[in-house]
Design a protein around this motif. Structure first.
Motif, short mmCIF file in Angstrom:
data_model
loop_
_atom_site.label_atom_id
_atom_site.label_comp_id
_atom_site.label_asym_id
_atom_site.label_seq_id
_atom_site.Cartn_x
_atom_site.Cartn_y
_atom_site.Cartn_z
N ALA A 1 -7.37 -0.30 6.08
CA ALA A 1 -7.30 -0.22 4.62
C ALA A 1 -8.67 -0.30 3.99
CB ALA A 1 -6.40 -1.34 4.09
N THR B 1 3.20 -4.68 -5.84
CA THR B 1 2.45 -3.53 -6.34
C THR B 1 3.03 -3.01 -7.65
OG1 THR B 1 1.77 -2.84 -4.13
CG2 THR B 1 1.78 -1.14 -5.83
N LEU C 1 -6.76 -0.44 -5.07
CA LEU C 1 -6.12 0.81 -5.48
C LEU C 1 -5.55 0.66 -6.88
CD1 LEU C 1 -5.20 3.67 -4.64
CD2 LEU C 1 -3.11 2.64 -3.74
N THR D 1 -6.99 4.24 0.04
CA THR D 1 -6.56 2.88 -0.32
C THR D 1 -7.42 2.23 -1.40
OG1 THR D 1 -7.96 1.85 1.38
CG2 THR D 1 -5.75 2.56 2.05
N ILE E 1 0.10 3.90 -2.81
CA ILE E 1 -0.40 5.24 -2.46
C ILE E 1 0.55 6.32 -2.93
CG2 ILE E 1 -0.91 6.77 -0.50
CD1 ILE E 1 -1.97 4.27 0.97
N TYR F 1 0.82 -1.21 0.00
CA TYR F 1 0.00 0.00 0.00
C TYR F 1 0.86 1.27 0.00
CZ TYR F 1 -4.72 -1.87 0.28
OH TYR F 1 -5.91 -2.46 -0.02
N VAL G 1 -3.19 -2.65 -6.14
CA VAL G 1 -3.14 -3.17 -4.77
C VAL G 1 -4.55 -3.52 -4.33
CG1 VAL G 1 -2.24 -2.84 -2.44
CG2 VAL G 1 -1.32 -1.49 -4.32
#
Length: 333
Positions: free
Chosen positions: A135, A236, A148, A142, A80, A76, A242
């Protein structure tokens, strides 16, 4: 001189020729199996993930079912930074993921490592459950249950772009795994690694000789969390997506199964287990889409019954069986 041994390997830090085999196999697969490079990259990521778990479970004796907390946090963090903060540099994403996972490992390890047995196990599960819920609820950041998307990764070293064939992803993951392997191997074949093995085997005796057990365990727990975070960030970057599954309990359970298949506390069990598990999963899912878990379960039962030390332990047994018997040497005085 008789060499000292622990975890099935001598304490000699020199790299033996057999230790180059995984890397040779990986490079051969890159050229001969180009259609499986995407699967290969996933295998390399989970080898790194399993290596991080083996460091604390196989050598430190820390039992955990919540290792996905660090894996998911790393995943994450990279996602992000790319999708929300516009930071697309893959190397900075890896560093940020490593730092985030290391911080979580140090903070949570400082608490849970003061406990033991079932309490420790439940706390690791609780930490993962909390992160999973965070999350899920922070959907604006997220993506929540939808995951995501919009993750963009720049060229590796400014030269190599991720392609649909998985060539860059495979070599990138292989390079990160190689550096991580050198680090883990250096730790294991060091006085610190020998102390970890002593803690695993007899923690009361290590306390008795005045070893700083708690701080040694906290350090290895933090290092393990860092490696797991890097593995999550790699996933990722390779998938450019994600999902909540990276923080799920299922991935922690699968990781433990992979490690058991390969051999716990053997270093290279973390290489064999994920490869066997993911290749078997890929094959069985294609042949028996509804029953592939049955095949995985049967494989695990066979390994547990006939090779308690995992596949690597079975290989060692075969080597001992076919090794020519030498004359008994006089005992050292």
């Amino acid at each position: 001189m008789i060499a000292t041994q622990f975890s099935g390997y001598t304490a000699d830090p020199r790299i033996r020729w057999t230790e180059y085999l995984p890397w040779i196999i990986a490079l051969v697969a890159f050229f001969l199996l180009p259609e499986y490079l995407a699967l290969g990259a996933r295998i390399l990521i989970f080898i790194l993930f399993a290596l991080s778990l083996d460091l604390i479970l196989g050598y430190g004796g820390i039992i955990t079912l919540g290792h996905s907390a660090f894996f998911g946090l790393g995943a994450y963090t990279a996602g992000i930074l790319s999708a929300k903060a516009g930071l697309h540099d893959p190397h900075l994403q890896l560093v940020a993921a490593a730092l985030a996972a290391a911080l979580l490992g140090a903070l949570t390890g400082a608490v849970i490592l003061r406990t033991k047995a079932l309490t420790l196990l439940m706390l690791t599960l609780a930490i993962t459950a909390i992160l999973l819920e965070v999350a899920n609820k922070m959907s604006s950041v997220t993506g929540g249950a939808d995951g995501l998307s919009g993750v963009v990764v720049n060229e590796i070293l400014g030269l190599f772009r991720f392609d649909i064939f998985g060539k860059t992803a495979f070599l990138y993951c292989l390079a990160v795994l190689f550096v991580s392997w050198l680090l883990v191997r250096r730790i294991i074949y060091s006085p610190y690694g020998a102390m970890l093995t002593g803690i695993r085997e007899n923690i009361a005796r290590m306390h008795a000789i005045g070893a700083p057990v708690y701080w040694r365990l906290l350090l290895v727990y933090t290092i393990s969390a860092t490696l797991a975070g890097i593995a999550g960030a790699l996933l990722t970057q390779v998938n450019q997506f994600v999902g909540l599954n990276v923080l799920g309990f299922e991935i922690s359970g699968e990781l433990l199964v992979m490690l058991i298949l390969g051999g716990v506390g053997r270093l290279y069990g973390a290489f064999i287990g994920p490869a066997v598990y993911l290749i078997a999963q890929d094959y069985l899912a294609k042949q028996f889409p509804e029953y592939w878990y049955f095949g995985i379960g049967a494989l695990l039962i066979v390994v547990v019954l006939f090779a308690p030390g995992g596949i690597l332990g079975l290989i060692d047994q075969c080597r001992q069986l076919f090794r020519p018997k030498s004359s008994a040497s006089p005992s050292a005085r």
